[in-house]
Design a protein around this motif. Sequence first.
Motif, PDB file in Angstrom:
ATOM      1  N   ASP A   1      30.183 -18.886 130.122  1.00  0.00           N
ATOM      2  CA  ASP A   1      31.546 -18.602 129.686  1.00  0.00           C
ATOM      3  C   ASP A   1      32.488 -18.667 130.879  1.00  0.00           C
TER       4      ASP A   1
ATOM      5  N   ILE B   1      36.756 -17.459 131.687  1.00  0.00           N
ATOM      6  CA  ILE B   1      38.030 -16.911 131.212  1.00  0.00           C
ATOM      7  C   ILE B   1      39.049 -16.976 132.340  1.00  0.00           C
ATOM      8  N   LYS B   2      40.313 -17.129 131.968  1.00  0.00           N
ATOM      9  CA  LYS B   2      41.408 -17.075 132.935  1.00  0.00           C
ATOM     10  C   LYS B   2      41.801 -15.618 133.099  1.00  0.00           C
TER      11      LYS B   2
ATOM     12  N   GLU C   1      35.313 -10.963 128.261  1.00  0.00           N
ATOM     13  CA  GLU C   1      36.678 -10.694 127.815  1.00  0.00           C
ATOM     14  C   GLU C   1      37.314  -9.768 128.839  1.00  0.00           C
ATOM     15  N   GLN C   2      38.629  -9.866 128.984  1.00  0.00           N
ATOM     16  CA  GLN C   2      39.371  -9.026 129.931  1.00  0.00           C
ATOM     17  C   GLN C   2      40.243  -8.035 129.186  1.00  0.00           C
TER      18      GLN C   2
ATOM     19  N   LYS D   1      29.679 -12.732 122.074  1.00  0.00           N
ATOM     20  CA  LYS D   1      31.128 -12.863 122.218  1.00  0.00           C
ATOM     21  C   LYS D   1      31.778 -11.497 122.092  1.00  0.00           C
TER      22      LYS D   1
ATOM     23  N   GLN E   1      35.849  -9.773 121.844  1.00  0.00           N
ATOM     24  CA  GLN E   1      37.255 -10.080 121.598  1.00  0.00           C
ATOM     25  C   GLN E   1      38.058  -8.783 121.691  1.00  0.00           C
TER      26      GLN E   1
END
Length: 186
Positions: free
Chosen positions: A37, A39-40, A91-92, A143, A145
Motif C-alpha cells: 500500500d 498513501i500520501k 490510513e492516516q 483495508k 478507512q
Amino acid sequence: NDIFALKINTTAASNGSVVAINTYKVTGASANEYGTDIIKLDGLQEFVICGRYVAPGNEDIIWFRILENVNIGSGMYRTNGVRNDMAYGMEQIGEYVYIVGRTASWTVSGTDDAFILEIKKSNMDATGATRSYHISSVDKLYKAQVTTDQNLVVVGDYQSTSPTVSPTRSWLMKVRITPGVAGHLN
C-alpha cells in the motif's frame, strides 16, 4: 523482488509517461520484498509505503517514507517479529498512520490474528499502540478507512482451520481511535 514506486505523468498529452521510478531493498532481507500500500501524507509532499519482506526465518512488516521524486525520505522501519507478519493497508488520522494486516507474532489466540499498528507521521516511529484481533484460526485486515468521526472502519477476512478448513468469510469492524494514547485501539 524489490519494492518499487513509479511516478506517472497523467496529463492527456503525456500519454502516461514515466516521470520517476525507484526500487527499495531491505537491508538484511533474505529474499523478496513486497509493497502492499501507499498513501500520501496530509500536508506534505511525501508518501508512506508499507509492505512485507522475507527475513531470516519469517516474514516481517516494513514501512518507509518516500519523497515526491520517489527517492527515500527516511529510513526503513520494521517490526522484527518472531513469526510471519504482513502489512496489507494503511490510513492516516491527523498526526498518525495506522497499518493493518495479519500477525503470527502478537496473536491473541489462534494461528494468525488481524492487527492495527499506530506510527507517528512526523518520524515514522511505532507509538506502541498495537492491537491484535482474534475471530478464528486465521484472521486478516486488508483495508482501513477513516470515518467522519475520525475513527477507523476496517475490513478483512477469517478462516477456521480446526477441526477442518472452513470457507473464508469477510468481517467489518469500527475501531475507536484516540491517537497517541497507549492501549487506545478498542
